[in-house]
Scaffold this motif. Structure first.
Motif: not given
Lengths: 473, 331
Positions: A40-43, A69-80, A360-371
């Motif tokens: 949560s600190g990252g986000s 890596m996830l911190d870098i992902f969250c810090a990128d404006e493109a992933n807002k 199923e739980d609707g997080t596929a979008e985020a998983v896909k984005a990170v990968i």
């Protein structure tokens, strides 16, 4: 009075029971907040609003690199768009056996991770799990020709070849050598000359003996050559029907080469030293070469070749290296070079998997984005590699990278890795390799230190592995 | 009125008691009893097949897993190593503890600074086994002081060679166990000796018994129950020996005598948590371990129990019964 007693008794009992429950509850919530705290600190740092209304993405990992890596992902404006909706909850377990167990049991249950990572030792095992989603399931499309083939093959289902996991890195194996010793004994520190001096195992042993005459050990421990030999077996330890197969020629060559080196006094410690203090000490002085790879260069040998460390004390009470410590002249820093060595091999890697639960739980979008961010998208992959000096899983990205590495006296490590990665072959790997690696380690010690005969030592590998692999034939 | 109140009060007292003991039983059933029962069930089940194919209820395989386990090299080694290392450690542990306990309780010697010594002797038991394992590992690794001694006496040929030898590895484990536990055994034995009625010793010394005779004829027989207790708890703990040998032998570093100090629990953990996660086989090995421990404990209990006294007690009972019968016959 009696009623009062009764009430008191009841209350006490309830309080006791309740305190027990809360004790349990506290435990669970504190670990959860430990794991999630940094996430949560990252986000938060990206200016995300109240975290309560965000969907949680459960991430399981074995390395602290994932959080970075996830911190870098969250810090990128493109992933807002993603970070506004989702929040990553990372749980880290770095002990391999515990991590494997946790992932396998969680995957089968309701509390399955959405995104989980694997090391080379068990990536194959994770790819075979029923609850692992394939790349196609996640909606990720890749052009297979863009990748080093082995990074894809490695996590394909054995039955039908479905691609299950993706990696952001490739880990071709190389030999790191001391330039000063090369100059002193071989007369040249040029990578081409050093490669010529260890282009096959006979030359390797010959060079080792020359080093020994000058008081320099060729290798640090008995298990140093293991990965290089074991990656070049002519068949997997287990065939598809679980029949045991041992490439006796390669194992014999490995055992005999190591024994020859040991008997000639070319090995610093007559034990398996990888990941021990003696291994790290050898990196500072006295040993000519180490068998390493891409991540090994940055995370293993670089920090451990330093003799002066002024950074913070870590959890084990050892000083860590501060940024200023990484300079030529500290320990053996700057005295290293890279060559391919006697044979191509690979060592490790990190693979990303999505679970069927995330669909199923609707997080596929985020998983896909990170990968996609780390393993598919060229620009973000390149940016991450430039930041860390790591080596990418796509040759196209690798082409664009170059370095002037002062640790390697100015040698561009990407050039060597690019060549090495072309020859990597993972055809003989199975999900049981970890067990066999341990068995080979033990057999090697029995053969060289405890005086077991070569035939017995080779037979020992099978016996040892059969103990833990129950359906082996 | 009075009688009905009595019944009610009695009932509620019972309920209160149940609520108080409930937490223990709930935790016990969930975390101990159920796993225990499952261990027995899994020992006869092909757990992996059962886990994958959940449609079928039973994957009963009978004694198959027991047979595989018993035939394995690692199993045989572990079942040899564990009792051997336990005995190697326990004999000196009991002897030293007995000696110290009798010194500390001896009225004639009156050891000064008893509290200090007791604390010192008990100290190793306070440290975690992991700490002690790492400590000893540093001693025996190359450049450790024991390693250096071995070089200077010529047992190890060069500084890069680890110390080898089957009995060396076992000896280290046995020594650590001895060193960790003799203090604890000593404290228990002191408590046992202090529980003996001092008038026995007084009477004996008035009759002119020597200290040696007092020890053999009074102390030793009277602390037998407490010795049985330490022997059996130590036996059970010994069969489950894990932490110290695992610290010393599981890492790659000390693979030299990995096989010589592999214990039963290390073996069980190995087959359950690596390779193909053979839980069923591990459960079969656990059941065998349980049976062996139970049988050994019973044997020890039988050997250590005061049979002469029990015989005398039985004979006494029989006499009383006969006497009662005789009296009844008279009437």
């Amino acid at each position: 009075m009696n009623k009062l007693k009764r009430v008191l008794c009841g209350t006490l009992a309830l309080a006791m029971a309740a305190s027990m429950m809360t004790a349990c509850g506290d435990d669970a919530s504190s670990t959860a907040s430990n794991g999630g705290g940094t996430a949560s600190g990252g986000s938060d740092s990206t200016g995300g609003g109240a975290s309560g209304d965000k969907t949680k993405v459960k991430v399981m990992t074995f390395t602290d690199e994932t959080q970075t890596m996830l911190d870098i992902f969250c810090a990128d404006e493109a992933n807002k768009a993603i970070t506004d909706k989702y929040e990553f909850e990372v749980s880290l377990e770095s002990t391999a056996s515990t991590y494997i167990q946790n992932v396998l049991s969680d995957l089968a249950g309701d509390n399955a991770p959405d995104l989980f990572l694997a090391d080379a030792d068990y990536a194959k095992q994770f790819a075979e799990q029923e609850q692992t989603a394939s790349i196609a399931d996640l909606g990720i499309t890749i052009n297979e020709d863009d990748y080093y083939k082995y990074t894809l093959d490695f996590t394909s289902r054995q039955s039908d070849g479905t691609r299950m996991g993706l990696s952001h890195q490739a880990a071709p194996g190389v030999v790191l050598y001391r330039t000063d010793y090369a100059e002193q004994v071989l007369g040249s520190k040029d990578p081409a000359d050093v490669q010529a001096a260890m282009s096959d195992w006979d030359k390797f042993v010959e060079t080792a003996k020359k080093m020994q005459e000058n008081g320099i050990f060729m290798i640090n421990g008995l298990d140093e050559l293991k990965r290089c030999f074991m990656n070049n077996r002519d068949g997997a330890w287990l065939k598809d029907d679980m029949t045991y197969y041992c490439d006796e020629a390669t194992v014999t060559k490995f055992f005999e080469t190591t024994k020859e080196l040991a008997d000639a006094g070319c090995v610093q410690y007559m034990e398996n030293t990888q990941w021990t203090t003696n291994w790290y000490n050898g990196m500072q002085d006295g040993v000519f070469c180490f068998f390493g790879c891409t991540w090994y260069l940055h995370y293993t040998i670089k920090p451990n070749c330093l003799t002066t460390k002024t950074g913070d004390v870590d959890a084990d009470g050892n000083a860590t290296a501060a940024d200023a410590d990484y300079k030529v002249g500290n320990g053996s820093y700057g005295l290293w070079g890279i060559v391919q060595g006697p044979a191509p091999y690979f060592w490790g890697g990190t693979w990303w998997f999505g679970s069927k639960k995330c669909l199923e739980d609707g997080t596929a979008e985020a998983v896909k984005a990170v990968i996609e961010y780390f393993c598919v998208n060229d620009d973000s992959m390149k940016a991450y590699m430039e930041k860390t000096g790591d080596f990418p899983s796509k040759p196209g990205v690798a082409e664009q990278l170059s370095s002037n590495n002062d640790f390697l006296g100015g040698q561009d490590h990407y050039a060597i890795f690019r060549e090495a990665a072309k020859n990597v072959n993972t055809k003989t790997t199975t999900m049981y390799d970890d067990t066999f690696n341990t068995a080979v380690n033990d057999a090697l010690i029995e053969y060289i230190v405890n005086g077991m005969s070569l035939d017995d030592a080779i037979a020992y590998i099978k016996d040892k592995a059969a103990e833990t692999i129950t359906d082996m034939k | 009125m009075a009688s009905s109140f009595k019944t009610r009060a009695k009932l509620e007292k019972n309920y209160c008691g149940y609520i108080f003991i409930a937490p223990f039983f709930i935790t016990y059933i969930v975390f101990q009893l159920m796993p225990l029962i499952n261990t027995f069930r899994y020992a006869f089940t092909d757990v992996r097949a059962w886990f994958v194919d959940q449609s079928q209820t039973s994957h009963f395989v009978g004694m198959d897993q027991f047979k595989t386990v018993v035939g394995e090299m690692g199993f045989k080694e572990a079942f040899f190593n564990t009792p051997v290392m336990w005995i190697m450690g326990f004999i000196p542990q009991l002897l030293i503890a007995l000696l110290l306990a009798s010194w500390f309780t001896n009225e004639k010697i009156r050891v000064k600074g008893q509290g200090f010594f007791k604390v010192i002797f008990y100290m190793p038991n306070i440290m975690t086994a992991t700490t002690i394992g790492i400590l000893f590992l540093t001693f025996i690794r190359p450049n450790g002081f024991i390693h250096n001694i071995c070089i200077s006496i010529g047992y190890v040929k060069n500084a890069r060679m680890p110390i080898t030898g089957t009995w060396f590895g076992r000896g280290v484990i046995a020594f650590i166990n001895f060193w960790m536990w003799y203090g604890q055994t000593m404290i228990v034995l002191i408590a046992g000796i202090l529980g003996i009625n001092p008038s026995f010793f007084e009477a004996a010394s008035i009759d002119g018994a020597s200290g040696w005779q007092c020890f053999w004829r009074i102390t030793l027989p009277l602390i037998r129950p407490i010795m049985t207790y330490s022997l059996i708890t130590s036996l059970i703990g010994g069969f489950q020996m894990f932490d110290v040998p695992n610290m010393i032998g599981a890492g790659e570093t000390a693979a030299v005598f990995k096989r010589d100090i592999q214990t039963i629990i290390m073996y069980i953990k190995g087959i359950a948590y690596t390779g193909s996660f053979a839980v069923g086989k591990a459960c079969a090995a656990s059941v065998i371990l349980f049976l062996i421990t139970a049988v050994c404990s019973l044997i020890l209990f039988y050997v250590m129990s005061d049979r002469a006294e029990a015989k005398a007690r039985r004979a006494e009972k029989k006499r009383a019964k006969e006497a009662a019968l005789l009296e009844g016959g008279d009437l």
